[in-house]
Design an enzyme around this catalytic site. Structure first.
Site, PDB file in Angstrom:
ATOM      1  N   GLY A 185     -77.912 -21.828 -10.005  1.00 26.72           N
ATOM      2  CA  GLY A 185     -76.495 -21.867 -10.402  1.00 26.72           C
ATOM      3  C   GLY A 185     -75.967 -20.448 -10.373  1.00 26.72           C
ATOM      4  O   GLY A 185     -76.476 -19.617  -9.623  1.00 26.72           O
ATOM      5  N   PHE A 236     -88.721 -15.872  -6.607  1.00 22.51           N
ATOM      6  CA  PHE A 236     -87.793 -16.928  -6.197  1.00 22.51           C
ATOM      7  C   PHE A 236     -88.534 -18.130  -5.625  1.00 22.51           C
ATOM      8  O   PHE A 236     -88.057 -18.791  -4.704  1.00 22.51           O
ATOM      9  CB  PHE A 236     -86.724 -16.373  -5.251  1.00 22.51           C
ATOM     10  CG  PHE A 236     -85.706 -15.572  -6.020  1.00 22.51           C
ATOM     11  CD1 PHE A 236     -86.051 -14.346  -6.531  1.00 22.51           C
ATOM     12  CD2 PHE A 236     -84.445 -16.074  -6.313  1.00 22.51           C
ATOM     13  CE1 PHE A 236     -85.156 -13.613  -7.313  1.00 22.51           C
ATOM     14  CE2 PHE A 236     -83.537 -15.341  -7.084  1.00 22.51           C
ATOM     15  CZ  PHE A 236     -83.905 -14.112  -7.579  1.00 22.51           C
ATOM     16  N   LEU A 237     -89.703 -18.388  -6.217  1.00 22.11           N
ATOM     17  CA  LEU A 237     -90.455 -19.606  -5.883  1.00 22.11           C
ATOM     18  C   LEU A 237     -90.714 -20.412  -7.147  1.00 22.11           C
ATOM     19  O   LEU A 237     -91.733 -21.076  -7.281  1.00 22.11           O
ATOM     20  CB  LEU A 237     -91.793 -19.245  -5.209  1.00 22.11           C
ATOM     21  CG  LEU A 237     -91.721 -18.805  -3.741  1.00 22.11           C
ATOM     22  CD1 LEU A 237     -93.119 -18.444  -3.231  1.00 22.11           C
ATOM     23  CD2 LEU A 237     -91.113 -19.904  -2.860  1.00 22.11           C
ATOM     24  N   LYS A 262     -59.114  -6.764 -22.881  1.00 17.13           N
ATOM     25  CA  LYS A 262     -60.442  -6.348 -22.414  1.00 17.13           C
ATOM     26  C   LYS A 262     -60.509  -4.819 -22.325  1.00 17.13           C
ATOM     27  O   LYS A 262     -61.456  -4.189 -22.791  1.00 17.13           O
ATOM     28  CB  LYS A 262     -60.725  -6.980 -21.037  1.00 17.13           C
ATOM     29  CG  LYS A 262     -62.132  -6.737 -20.527  1.00 17.13           C
ATOM     30  CD  LYS A 262     -62.274  -7.083 -19.068  1.00 17.13           C
ATOM     31  CE  LYS A 262     -62.820  -8.431 -18.802  1.00 17.13           C
ATOM     32  NZ  LYS A 262     -63.241  -8.618 -17.383  1.00 17.13           N
ATOM     33  N   ARG A 292     -71.167 -20.227 -15.390  1.00 21.15           N
ATOM     34  CA  ARG A 292     -70.588 -20.633 -14.094  1.00 21.15           C
ATOM     35  C   ARG A 292     -71.621 -21.363 -13.233  1.00 21.15           C
ATOM     36  O   ARG A 292     -72.733 -20.884 -13.051  1.00 21.15           O
ATOM     37  CB  ARG A 292     -70.025 -19.403 -13.364  1.00 21.15           C
ATOM     38  CG  ARG A 292     -68.709 -18.896 -13.956  1.00 21.15           C
ATOM     39  CD  ARG A 292     -68.228 -17.636 -13.289  1.00 21.15           C
ATOM     40  NE  ARG A 292     -69.078 -16.492 -13.625  1.00 21.15           N
ATOM     41  CZ  ARG A 292     -68.812 -15.248 -13.175  1.00 21.15           C
ATOM     42  NH1 ARG A 292     -67.800 -15.032 -12.370  1.00 21.15           N
ATOM     43  NH2 ARG A 292     -69.593 -14.246 -13.526  1.00 21.15           N
ATOM     44  N   THR A 314     -68.326  -9.535  -2.821  1.00 21.16           N
ATOM     45  CA  THR A 314     -68.969 -10.229  -1.705  1.00 21.16           C
ATOM     46  C   THR A 314     -67.878 -10.878  -0.855  1.00 21.16           C
ATOM     47  O   THR A 314     -67.173 -11.773  -1.323  1.00 21.16           O
ATOM     48  CB  THR A 314     -69.920 -11.309  -2.246  1.00 21.16           C
ATOM     49  OG1 THR A 314     -70.806 -10.678  -3.169  1.00 21.16           O
ATOM     50  CG2 THR A 314     -70.713 -11.951  -1.129  1.00 21.16           C
ATOM     51  N   CYS A 372     -72.930 -16.570  -7.976  1.00 23.54           N
ATOM     52  CA  CYS A 372     -73.194 -16.043  -6.623  1.00 23.54           C
ATOM     53  C   CYS A 372     -73.837 -17.039  -5.668  1.00 23.54           C
ATOM     54  O   CYS A 372     -73.242 -17.363  -4.641  1.00 23.54           O
ATOM     55  CB  CYS A 372     -74.071 -14.798  -6.740  1.00 23.54           C
ATOM     56  SG  CYS A 372     -73.221 -13.473  -7.577  1.00 23.54           S
TER      57      CYS A 372
HETATM   58  C1  UDX Z   1     -78.137 -13.408  -7.578  1.00 18.56           C
HETATM   59  C2  UDX Z   1     -78.971 -12.492  -6.703  1.00 18.56           C
HETATM   60  O1  UDX Z   1     -80.320 -12.477  -7.186  1.00 18.56           O
HETATM   61  C3  UDX Z   1     -78.402 -11.057  -6.760  1.00 18.56           C
HETATM   62  O2  UDX Z   1     -79.139 -10.213  -5.915  1.00 18.56           O
HETATM   63  C4  UDX Z   1     -76.933 -11.115  -6.298  1.00 18.56           C
HETATM   64  O3  UDX Z   1     -76.350  -9.822  -6.334  1.00 18.56           O
HETATM   65  C5  UDX Z   1     -76.151 -12.049  -7.191  1.00 18.56           C
HETATM   66  O4  UDX Z   1     -76.742 -13.362  -7.168  1.00 18.56           O
HETATM   67  P1  UDX Z   1     -77.882 -14.016 -10.118  1.00 18.56           P
HETATM   68  O5  UDX Z   1     -77.006 -15.106  -9.579  1.00 18.56           O
HETATM   69  O6  UDX Z   1     -77.384 -13.189 -11.247  1.00 18.56           O
HETATM   70  O7  UDX Z   1     -78.254 -12.969  -8.897  1.00 18.56           O
HETATM   71  O8  UDX Z   1     -79.213 -14.703 -10.646  1.00 18.56           O
HETATM   72  P2  UDX Z   1     -80.678 -14.943 -10.078  1.00 18.56           P
HETATM   73  O9  UDX Z   1     -81.619 -14.310 -11.036  1.00 18.56           O
HETATM   74  O10 UDX Z   1     -80.745 -14.590  -8.664  1.00 18.56           O
HETATM   75  O11 UDX Z   1     -80.839 -16.554 -10.235  1.00 18.56           O
HETATM   76  C6  UDX Z   1     -79.908 -17.374  -9.564  1.00 18.56           C
HETATM   77  C7  UDX Z   1     -80.238 -18.825  -9.928  1.00 18.56           C
HETATM   78  O12 UDX Z   1     -81.475 -19.230  -9.308  1.00 18.56           O
HETATM   79  C8  UDX Z   1     -80.391 -19.099 -11.423  1.00 18.56           C
HETATM   80  O13 UDX Z   1     -79.771 -20.331 -11.741  1.00 18.56           O
HETATM   81  C9  UDX Z   1     -81.905 -19.212 -11.615  1.00 18.56           C
HETATM   82  O14 UDX Z   1     -82.264 -20.092 -12.685  1.00 18.56           O
HETATM   83  C10 UDX Z   1     -82.327 -19.821 -10.273  1.00 18.56           C
HETATM   84  N1  UDX Z   1     -83.692 -19.520  -9.884  1.00 18.56           N
HETATM   85  C11 UDX Z   1     -84.053 -18.218  -9.678  1.00 18.56           C
HETATM   86  C12 UDX Z   1     -84.595 -20.558  -9.661  1.00 18.56           C
HETATM   87  O15 UDX Z   1     -84.258 -21.725  -9.851  1.00 18.56           O
HETATM   88  N2  UDX Z   1     -85.857 -20.271  -9.237  1.00 18.56           N
HETATM   89  C13 UDX Z   1     -86.257 -18.981  -9.024  1.00 18.56           C
HETATM   90  O16 UDX Z   1     -87.417 -18.776  -8.654  1.00 18.56           O
HETATM   91  C14 UDX Z   1     -85.327 -17.921  -9.260  1.00 18.56           C
END
Ligand code: UDX
Length: 427
Positions: free
Chosen positions: A255, A247-248, A35, A325, A121, A258
């Site tokens: 998934g 996020f609604l 890497k 993941r 984290t 995080c």
């Molecule tokens: C998240 C946090 O947003 C970020 O601030 C933190 O630092 C790391 O974790 P990430 O996991 O990369 O980021 O993706 P994110 O865009 O948050 O989506 C997470 C999951 O939620 C995805 O599987 C996505 O499909 C799902 N999701 C997101 C929904 O099902 N509905 C939504 O409205 C938004």
């Protein structure tokens, strides 16, 4: 300022590259020789928009370098960012052995005052534990601070420079000043506070975002039962500035590396501190329920799944990333296969990673090929370009015009007009 970054995953590589773009001299350190050799040539191992260009630019400007040697990498650095993985253990608690291993290596290699920055984290109290480990061997002056990351995969570079906030937990004025110096060029709201607050705000933020997602997913199940449309309900809710529109989006659930880890982690952390976080248990339960919804529906429509061919659009945990993941798509595929279905899949970028965890599946670069002869098509990630596909052509390629839209990406009226049996979530 000379900065060292330990760990060149999504967080470390993005953080190091963006800090070098601010003008700092950054050395990124990783055990993985292959890497590191690729990174030295500007070859980036992850799909992150805009990252490769930034890496190449800052290597050329001599602001960014890479090494396998922790000793060499931290020499002369005023701050060392620890960006190693903190995965979930089987019981949902946070695996800190990688963080502690780095702390021990630092105790054996620190040669002058440094600020050790916990970027990974980590549960409340980890910064203090890291300090204890380093103190065992290194008797000189150093500080440990907490500076959690808030980067979304797929938009990590944008999220770094366009951060809503920077949170730093420090124990000494000296380390606080050094952290202010690092971020001084960034016109972003900053909170300088104690270690506990900084460590907890990250879990609280991710757990709350996951709660929003599970809430709207519960609402989607009610909408289906009362003839409402969850997209309209979500829009109506989101116009309230106290709720907000983000996020609604209802679907097959969250998934990634995080949310699942951090929700389980916070649940564990509260348990070990004698508090039962009831809400989080429900957030996890709802998310698990959403993942099996489309399997149940495809079984209902097709009567049974044995030897039925199903096409999946999307393998990653969301669009704009190759990361699989805790991907709901992967779990759905495994459940379909367990019921005897034959699965074909298309994903713009995640096929290589998915092939490492899936068997007996055919991957197609061409989405239309992936549809040939299938009795149903499931949409599992929300890539916008799926909307521009020739859905009339797809209808003729499918053996049965059945589309189960796990991300509410397509327009139900249009799909029904084209003659599809179209189902989505909450509509
Ligand atoms: C998240 C946090 O947003 C970020 O601030 C933190 O630092 C790391 O974790 P990430 O996991 O990369 O980021 O993706 P994110 O865009 O948050 O989506 C997470 C999951 O939620 C995805 O599987 C996505 O499909 C799902 N999701 C997101 C929904 O099902 N509905 C939504 O409205 C938004």
């Amino acid at each position: 300022m000379k900065i060292a970054i330990i760990g060149t995953g999504y967080v470390g590589l993005v953080t190091g590259t963006c800090l070098s773009d601010l003008g700092h001299k950054v050395t990124c350190i990783d055990l993985d020789k292959k890497k590191i050799n690729n990174l030295k040539k500007g070859i980036v191992p992850i799909y992150e928009q805009g990252l490769e260009e930034l890496v190449i630019k800052n290597i050329k400007k001599n602001n960014l370098s890479f090494t396998n040697s922790l000793k060499k990498g931290i020499k002369g650095a005023k701050t060392v960012f620890v960006c190693v993985q903190t995965p979930s253990k089987k019981d949902g608690s946070v695996e800190l052995k990688y963080v502690y291993k780095v702390a021990k290596q630092l105790s054996e290699n620190i040669e002058s005052y440094k600020v050790i920055v916990n970027k990974s984290t980590v549960p409340v109290g980890t910064a203090k534990e890291v300090k204890k480990i380093i103190k065992k061997k290194y008797k000189g002056d150093f500080d440990v601070v907490s500076c959690p990351e808030f980067l979304r995969e797929g938009s990590a570079v944008i999220d770094f420079f366009g951060a809503d906030r920077i949170i730093v937990g420090c124990e000494s004025e000296k380390s606080c000043q050094i952290m202010k110096e690092i971020f001084k060029k960034m016109k972003v709201k900053k909170i300088f506070t104690n270690l506990e607050n900084a460590e907890l705000v990250k879990y609280a933020s991710n757990a709350f975002l996951a709660t929003k997602i599970s809430f709207i997913n519960e609402m989607s199940n009610i909408c289906e039962r009362v003839g409402a449309d969850v997209e309209v309900v979500a829009r109506g809710m989101g116009l309230d500035r106290r709720i907000g529109q983000y996020f609604l989006r209802a679907g097959i659930g969250y998934g990634g590396s995080c949310f699942p880890k951090d929700v389980k982690g916070l649940n564990q952390i509260s348990g070990t501190h004698g508090y039962d976080f009831k809400l989080l248990k429900a957030v996890i339960e709802v998310n698990n329920y959403q993942r099996q919804l489309l399997v149940e529906r495809s079984e209902k429509i097709l009567k049974n799944l044995k030897n039925k061919q199903i096409t999946i659009f999307g393998l990653a945990f969301k669009n704009n990333t190759d990361d699989i993941r805790e991907s709901a798509a992967i779990e759905i595929i495994k459940r379909l296969q367990k019921k005897g279905a034959k699965v074909q899949a298309y994903d713009p970028v995640a096929q290589k990673n998915a092939a490492k965890v899936l068997n007996n599946i055919i991957f197609w670069e061409d989405p239309y090929k992936a549809c040939e002869n299938s009795q149903a098509l499931i949409i599992a990630t929300e890539w916008p370009h799926y909307k521009d596909f020739d859905w009339k052509k797809i209808k003729h390629l499918l053996r049965r015009p059945i589309v189960l839209d796990g991300r509410n990406l397509l327009d139900p009226e249009k799909m029904k007009k084209l003659g599809f049996i179209y189902e989505s979530i909450g509509r």
